[in-house]
Design a protein around this motif. Structure first.
Motif, PDB file in Angstrom:
ATOM      1  N   TYR A   1       0.825  -1.072  -0.148  1.00  0.00           N
ATOM      2  CA  TYR A   1      -0.046  -0.018  -0.148  1.00  0.00           C
ATOM      3  C   TYR A   1       1.009   1.161   0.037  1.00  0.00           C
ATOM      4  N   GLU A   2       1.931   1.034   0.561  1.00  0.00           N
ATOM      5  CA  GLU A   2       2.785   2.428   0.404  1.00  0.00           C
ATOM      6  C   GLU A   2       3.291   2.519  -0.824  1.00  0.00           C
ATOM      7  N   GLY A   3       3.637   1.426  -1.484  1.00  0.00           N
ATOM      8  CA  GLY A   3       4.046   1.552  -2.977  1.00  0.00           C
ATOM      9  C   GLY A   3       3.139   2.123  -3.847  1.00  0.00           C
ATOM     10  N   LEU A   4       1.790   1.820  -3.408  1.00  0.00           N
ATOM     11  CA  LEU A   4       0.614   2.639  -4.379  1.00  0.00           C
ATOM     12  C   LEU A   4       0.729   4.195  -4.104  1.00  0.00           C
ATOM     13  N   LEU A   5       0.916   4.517  -2.779  1.00  0.00           N
ATOM     14  CA  LEU A   5       0.813   6.043  -2.711  1.00  0.00           C
ATOM     15  C   LEU A   5       2.209   6.634  -3.454  1.00  0.00           C
ATOM     16  N   GLN A   6       3.376   5.866  -3.364  1.00  0.00           N
ATOM     17  CA  GLN A   6       4.629   6.546  -3.950  1.00  0.00           C
ATOM     18  C   GLN A   6       4.140   6.353  -5.487  1.00  0.00           C
ATOM     19  N   GLY A   7       3.742   5.326  -5.997  1.00  0.00           N
ATOM     20  CA  GLY A   7       3.290   5.226  -7.289  1.00  0.00           C
ATOM     21  C   GLY A   7       2.367   6.353  -7.877  1.00  0.00           C
ATOM     22  N   ASN A   8       1.620   6.764  -6.959  1.00  0.00           N
ATOM     23  CA  ASN A   8       0.584   7.935  -7.367  1.00  0.00           C
ATOM     24  C   ASN A   8       1.478   9.313  -7.376  1.00  0.00           C
ATOM     25  N   LYS A   9       2.474   9.379  -6.402  1.00  0.00           N
ATOM     26  CA  LYS A   9       3.317  10.791  -6.651  1.00  0.00           C
ATOM     27  C   LYS A   9       4.031  10.698  -7.894  1.00  0.00           C
ATOM     28  N   GLU A  10       4.572   9.331  -8.363  1.00  0.00           N
ATOM     29  CA  GLU A  10       5.088   9.421  -9.465  1.00  0.00           C
ATOM     30  C   GLU A  10       4.447   9.624 -10.613  1.00  0.00           C
ATOM     31  N   TRP A  11       3.141   9.006 -10.765  1.00  0.00           N
ATOM     32  CA  TRP A  11       2.277   9.439 -11.779  1.00  0.00           C
ATOM     33  C   TRP A  11       1.760  10.940 -12.015  1.00  0.00           C
ATOM     34  N   VAL A  12       1.465  11.436 -10.844  1.00  0.00           N
ATOM     35  CA  VAL A  12       1.061  12.873 -10.792  1.00  0.00           C
ATOM     36  C   VAL A  12       2.411  13.702 -11.368  1.00  0.00           C
ATOM     37  N   ALA A  13       3.644  13.367 -11.107  1.00  0.00           N
ATOM     38  CA  ALA A  13       4.568  14.193 -11.363  1.00  0.00           C
ATOM     39  C   ALA A  13       5.149  13.761 -13.034  1.00  0.00           C
ATOM     40  N   ALA A  14       4.889  12.770 -13.372  1.00  0.00           N
ATOM     41  CA  ALA A  14       5.121  12.255 -14.928  1.00  0.00           C
ATOM     42  C   ALA A  14       3.962  13.028 -15.898  1.00  0.00           C
ATOM     43  N   THR A  15       2.524  12.958 -15.235  1.00  0.00           N
ATOM     44  CA  THR A  15       1.586  13.321 -15.982  1.00  0.00           C
ATOM     45  C   THR A  15       1.860  14.957 -16.186  1.00  0.00           C
ATOM     46  N   LEU A  16       1.914  15.809 -14.942  1.00  0.00           N
ATOM     47  CA  LEU A  16       2.071  17.198 -15.116  1.00  0.00           C
ATOM     48  C   LEU A  16       3.336  17.546 -16.055  1.00  0.00           C
ATOM     49  N   ALA A  17       4.508  16.558 -15.989  1.00  0.00           N
ATOM     50  CA  ALA A  17       5.495  17.066 -16.707  1.00  0.00           C
ATOM     51  C   ALA A  17       5.304  17.129 -18.405  1.00  0.00           C
ATOM     52  N   GLU A  18       4.257  15.975 -18.609  1.00  0.00           N
ATOM     53  CA  GLU A  18       3.730  15.905 -20.004  1.00  0.00           C
ATOM     54  C   GLU A  18       2.780  16.744 -20.480  1.00  0.00           C
ATOM     55  N   ASP A  19       1.881  17.172 -19.462  1.00  0.00           N
ATOM     56  CA  ASP A  19       0.773  18.038 -19.742  1.00  0.00           C
ATOM     57  C   ASP A  19       0.331  18.669 -18.367  1.00  0.00           C
ATOM     58  N   PRO A  20       0.841  19.992 -18.324  1.00  0.00           N
ATOM     59  CA  PRO A  20       0.485  20.902 -17.087  1.00  0.00           C
ATOM     60  C   PRO A  20      -1.014  21.026 -16.768  1.00  0.00           C
ATOM     61  N   GLU A  21      -1.846  21.130 -17.804  1.00  0.00           N
ATOM     62  CA  GLU A  21      -3.274  21.275 -17.527  1.00  0.00           C
ATOM     63  C   GLU A  21      -3.980  20.096 -17.379  1.00  0.00           C
ATOM     64  N   TYR A  22      -3.181  18.846 -17.484  1.00  0.00           N
ATOM     65  CA  TYR A  22      -4.116  17.784 -17.352  1.00  0.00           C
ATOM     66  C   TYR A  22      -5.139  17.567 -16.169  1.00  0.00           C
ATOM     67  N   PHE A  23      -4.654  17.937 -14.921  1.00  0.00           N
ATOM     68  CA  PHE A  23      -5.819  17.729 -13.601  1.00  0.00           C
ATOM     69  C   PHE A  23      -6.704  18.985 -14.052  1.00  0.00           C
ATOM     70  N   ALA A  24      -6.412  20.055 -14.128  1.00  0.00           N
ATOM     71  CA  ALA A  24      -7.325  21.373 -14.302  1.00  0.00           C
ATOM     72  C   ALA A  24      -8.501  20.801 -15.396  1.00  0.00           C
ATOM     73  N   ARG A  25      -7.976  20.444 -16.531  1.00  0.00           N
ATOM     74  CA  ARG A  25      -8.911  20.011 -17.457  1.00  0.00           C
ATOM     75  C   ARG A  25      -9.841  18.921 -17.069  1.00  0.00           C
ATOM     76  N   LEU A  26      -9.346  17.737 -16.366  1.00  0.00           N
ATOM     77  CA  LEU A  26     -10.035  16.632 -16.069  1.00  0.00           C
ATOM     78  C   LEU A  26     -10.946  16.897 -14.788  1.00  0.00           C
ATOM     79  N   SER A  27     -10.683  17.769 -14.016  1.00  0.00           N
ATOM     80  CA  SER A  27     -11.514  17.940 -13.003  1.00  0.00           C
ATOM     81  C   SER A  27     -12.575  18.991 -13.202  1.00  0.00           C
ATOM     82  N   ALA A  28     -12.616  19.598 -14.470  1.00  0.00           N
ATOM     83  CA  ALA A  28     -13.714  20.317 -14.755  1.00  0.00           C
ATOM     84  C   ALA A  28     -15.077  19.508 -15.051  1.00  0.00           C
ATOM     85  N   GLY A  29     -14.868  18.265 -15.290  1.00  0.00           N
ATOM     86  CA  GLY A  29     -16.215  17.434 -15.503  1.00  0.00           C
ATOM     87  C   GLY A  29     -15.907  16.119 -16.411  1.00  0.00           C
TER      88      GLY A  29
END
Ligand code: CO
Length: 225
Positions: free
Chosen positions: A15-43
């Motif tokens: 379970y610790e690995g999942l949380l760590q994996g999540n941090k890595e995924w957020v970092a990699a996703t934002l590096a590719e697309d800084p607007e990714y979460f802003a866009r997806l959270s809109a709906g």
């Protein structure tokens, strides 16, 4: 598009690995697309509802090469569609009437442990009550299934029949009947995924109107007042 990270196959899942994996995924996703979460959270406006098995090897997004936001998902053991399941009814109603999906896919998978358990005479506990719905599918197709002697082939055919009946059960709901009566475009599909090849088979049982249903299942809203 969200990032897809490599993970070593030998890496234990903790379970610790999942949380760590999540941090890595957020970092990699934002590096590719800084607007990714802003866009997806809109709906969300996914065009597809997926009703699949809970099996950890059949994740809807990965096996269809899609992303968060693309598919609305309901998963349960052996992708059973039964009309007393409030979760299924709520998901279906929301997907069809609010999200206005145009496709509902019932997707099973060959080698499904739930279907195999339903074909056996063993008790497994509480789950027996859920799997009993699959025994009803067996009863409807007993003649064909009893003619298959190979146990693996029998389970796999049962998987297909369970999906086909699931498709019909979706179409029988007042939710779908009313949607079609209102002239909305909506197709219900039956698919089976192969754990052995990775490919999905379309069973060709698609329903886009209630033509395939016995008349007793064709219902209309009664006039109120
Ligand atoms: Co399964």
């Amino acid at each position: 598009m969200c990032a897809k990270l490599e993970r070593a196959a030998h890496q234990p899942i903790t379970y610790e690995g999942l949380l760590q994996g999540n941090k890595e995924w957020v970092a990699a996703t934002l590096a590719e697309d800084p607007e990714y979460f802003a866009r997806l959270s809109a709906g969300q406006k996914p065009p597809i509802l997926w009703i699949g098995c809970s099996d950890s090897r059949v994740p809807a997004n990965q096996i269809t090469n899609t992303n968060p936001g693309d598919i609305f998902v309901l998963r349960n053991i052996a992708n059973v569609v039964v009309h007393t399941d409030m979760s299924m009814l709520s998901v279906l109603d929301y997907a069809v009437n609010i999200l206005e999906v145009e496709h509902v896919i019932v997707c099973g998978h060959y080698g499904c442990g739930g279907v195999a358990a339903a074909l056996s005479n063993n008790q497994f506990g509480i789950i027996d009550n859920w799997l009993r719905n699959i025994k009803d599918v067996y009863r409807l197709h007993e003649h064909e299934l009893n003619s298959i002697s190979d146990p693996k082939k029998k389970v796999d055919r049962m998987v297909e029949l369970n999906v086909s009946e699931g498709v019909f059960n979706v179409t029988k709901t007042s939710i779908i009947q009313n949607r079609w009566a209102a002239g909305k475009k909506l197709k219900i599909h039956g698919w089976v995924y192969s754990l052995e090849t990775g490919f999905i088979k379309d069973l060709g049982v698609t329903c886009q109107a209630n033509d395939n249903l016995s008349s007793v299942f064709k219902t209309v809203e009664s006039k109120k007042g």
